[in-house]
Design a protein around this motif. Structure first.
Motif, PDB file in Angstrom:
ATOM      1  N   GLN A 103     -47.065  13.574  32.068  1.00 13.10           N
ATOM      2  CA  GLN A 103     -45.734  12.999  31.888  1.00 13.10           C
ATOM      3  C   GLN A 103     -44.855  13.909  31.035  1.00 13.10           C
ATOM      4  OE1 GLN A 103     -46.833   9.179  30.345  1.00 13.10           O
ATOM      5  NE2 GLN A 103     -47.342   8.374  32.370  1.00 13.10           N
ATOM      6  N   LYS A 104     -45.442  14.530  30.036  1.00 11.65           N
ATOM      7  CA  LYS A 104     -44.687  15.458  29.179  1.00 11.65           C
ATOM      8  C   LYS A 104     -44.184  16.647  29.998  1.00 11.65           C
ATOM      9  CE  LYS A 104     -45.196  18.457  25.192  1.00 11.65           C
ATOM     10  NZ  LYS A 104     -46.149  19.109  24.298  1.00 11.65           N
ATOM     11  N   LEU A 105     -45.025  17.149  30.900  1.00 14.11           N
ATOM     12  CA  LEU A 105     -44.633  18.266  31.757  1.00 14.11           C
ATOM     13  C   LEU A 105     -43.388  17.916  32.563  1.00 14.11           C
ATOM     14  CD1 LEU A 105     -45.281  21.069  33.003  1.00 14.11           C
ATOM     15  CD2 LEU A 105     -46.661  19.854  34.690  1.00 14.11           C
ATOM     16  N   THR A 106     -43.350  16.696  33.082  1.00 11.76           N
ATOM     17  CA  THR A 106     -42.193  16.267  33.868  1.00 11.76           C
ATOM     18  C   THR A 106     -40.967  16.094  32.991  1.00 11.76           C
ATOM     19  OG1 THR A 106     -43.610  15.159  35.463  1.00 11.76           O
ATOM     20  CG2 THR A 106     -41.302  14.482  35.392  1.00 11.76           C
ATOM     21  N   TYR A 107     -41.107  15.419  31.891  1.00 12.54           N
ATOM     22  CA  TYR A 107     -39.942  15.077  31.075  1.00 12.54           C
ATOM     23  C   TYR A 107     -39.438  16.230  30.215  1.00 12.54           C
ATOM     24  CZ  TYR A 107     -39.888  10.464  32.901  1.00 12.54           C
ATOM     25  OH  TYR A 107     -39.764   9.415  33.774  1.00 12.54           O
ATOM     26  N   GLU A 108     -40.116  17.378  30.236  1.00 13.19           N
ATOM     27  CA  GLU A 108     -39.551  18.574  29.600  1.00 13.19           C
ATOM     28  C   GLU A 108     -38.323  19.069  30.359  1.00 13.19           C
ATOM     29  OE1 GLU A 108     -42.800  21.347  29.364  1.00 13.19           O
ATOM     30  OE2 GLU A 108     -43.461  20.554  27.446  1.00 13.19           O
ATOM     31  N   HIS A 109     -38.181  18.646  31.623  1.00 19.59           N
ATOM     32  CA  HIS A 109     -37.046  19.070  32.456  1.00 19.59           C
ATOM     33  C   HIS A 109     -35.834  18.170  32.290  1.00 19.59           C
ATOM     34  CE1 HIS A 109     -39.529  22.046  34.442  1.00 19.59           C
ATOM     35  NE2 HIS A 109     -40.467  21.131  34.544  1.00 19.59           N
ATOM     36  N   VAL A 110     -35.912  17.186  31.424  1.00 19.99           N
ATOM     37  CA  VAL A 110     -34.826  16.217  31.278  1.00 19.99           C
ATOM     38  C   VAL A 110     -33.529  16.881  30.786  1.00 19.99           C
ATOM     39  CG1 VAL A 110     -35.180  15.398  28.896  1.00 19.99           C
ATOM     40  CG2 VAL A 110     -34.455  13.804  30.660  1.00 19.99           C
ATOM     41  N   VAL A 111     -33.636  18.013  30.118  1.00 25.16           N
ATOM     42  CA  VAL A 111     -32.451  18.720  29.617  1.00 25.16           C
ATOM     43  C   VAL A 111     -31.562  19.168  30.770  1.00 25.16           C
ATOM     44  CG1 VAL A 111     -31.686  20.777  28.352  1.00 25.16           C
ATOM     45  CG2 VAL A 111     -33.645  19.486  27.540  1.00 25.16           C
ATOM     46  N   LYS A 112     -32.156  19.701  31.838  1.00 25.71           N
ATOM     47  CA  LYS A 112     -31.395  20.199  32.984  1.00 25.71           C
ATOM     48  C   LYS A 112     -31.299  19.189  34.123  1.00 25.71           C
ATOM     49  CE  LYS A 112     -30.525  24.592  31.988  1.00 25.71           C
ATOM     50  NZ  LYS A 112     -29.296  25.281  32.204  1.00 25.71           N
ATOM     51  N   ALA A 113     -32.139  18.167  34.098  1.00 28.35           N
ATOM     52  CA  ALA A 113     -32.192  17.213  35.210  1.00 28.35           C
ATOM     53  C   ALA A 113     -31.039  16.221  35.151  1.00 28.35           C
ATOM     54  CB  ALA A 113     -33.514  16.462  35.171  1.00 28.35           C
ATOM     55  N   ASP A 114     -30.555  15.843  36.338  1.00 25.12           N
ATOM     56  CA  ASP A 114     -29.560  14.779  36.432  1.00 25.12           C
ATOM     57  C   ASP A 114     -30.240  13.419  36.359  1.00 25.12           C
ATOM     58  OD1 ASP A 114     -27.560  16.645  36.692  1.00 25.12           O
ATOM     59  OD2 ASP A 114     -27.524  16.546  38.882  1.00 25.12           O
TER      60      ASP A 114
END
Length: 191
Positions: A103-114
């Motif tokens: 889950q951490k791997l996925t949510y590290e992209h929250v900065v650039k993700a819409d």
């Protein structure tokens, strides 16, 4: 006389310009988009025959698999300049940590993700449970998943393109590979 000739000449030029300008109004053409056609996906069962990996899944026949250590692998799509990275981990009373890491791997992209859409996956017949993530926007990856039997096996997958993340540009290829990732996740069988 010269003055009247000049007036007639100017009037003639004005009338002819007015007549030529009465054509249809110019309308700008809509923006065009590059049409990318990919082959219809054909899947076949994949199992690591050279190692002792304890899982199998269906894979797109147009992809190329490279085995890494510890049953991890790379599934490459050279024409789309993309790779799905699969990482396998055995579960040794550490399922909570493996879930947090995925889950951490996925949510590290929250900065650039819409946005990040989560879609749970449950297949009790094959004892496979997991989560599929769709990451919207200009993040480094646009799809990730994990699947586990929660007692012995844990598999994480993510796709990366060899290009600067521009979601609009890679959208057709991303959609194609996202379907392949779903197929991998949904067809996992533990041995």
């Amino acid at each position: 006389m010269i003055r009247s000739k000049a007036i007639v000449f100017l009037l003639g030029v004005f009338v002819s310009l007015a007549a030529m300008s009465c054509k249809e109004e110019a309308v700008p053409k809509p923006k065009s988009h590059l049409r990318l056609d990919y082959p219809v996906a054909k899947y076949s069962a994949f199992s690591n025959t050279s190692g002792n990996c304890s899982f199998s899944f269906d894979i797109n026949e147009s992809s190329k698999v490279t085995m890494k250590q510890d049953c991890s692998m790379e599934i490459q799509y050279p024409k789309m300049k993309a790779t799905i990275y699969l990482n396998y981990k055995p579960v040794n009373n550490n399922i909570d940590q493996l879930l947090r890491d995925a889950q951490k791997l996925t949510y590290e992209h929250v900065v650039k993700a819409d946005d990040i859409a989560e879609q749970p996956f449950v297949n009790p017949q094959h004892k496979a449970y997991g989560m599929f993530y769709q990451v919207g926007g200009n993040a480094a990856t646009n799809a990730q998943f994990y699947v586990t039997d929660s007692t012995r096996h844990f598999l994480v997958g993510s796709v990366y393109f060899y290009a600067k993340p521009n979601y609009d540009s890679i959208l057709p290829a991303a959609a194609y590979i996202k379907n392949d990732m779903r197929k991998i996740m949904e067809s996992v069988k533990w041995k």
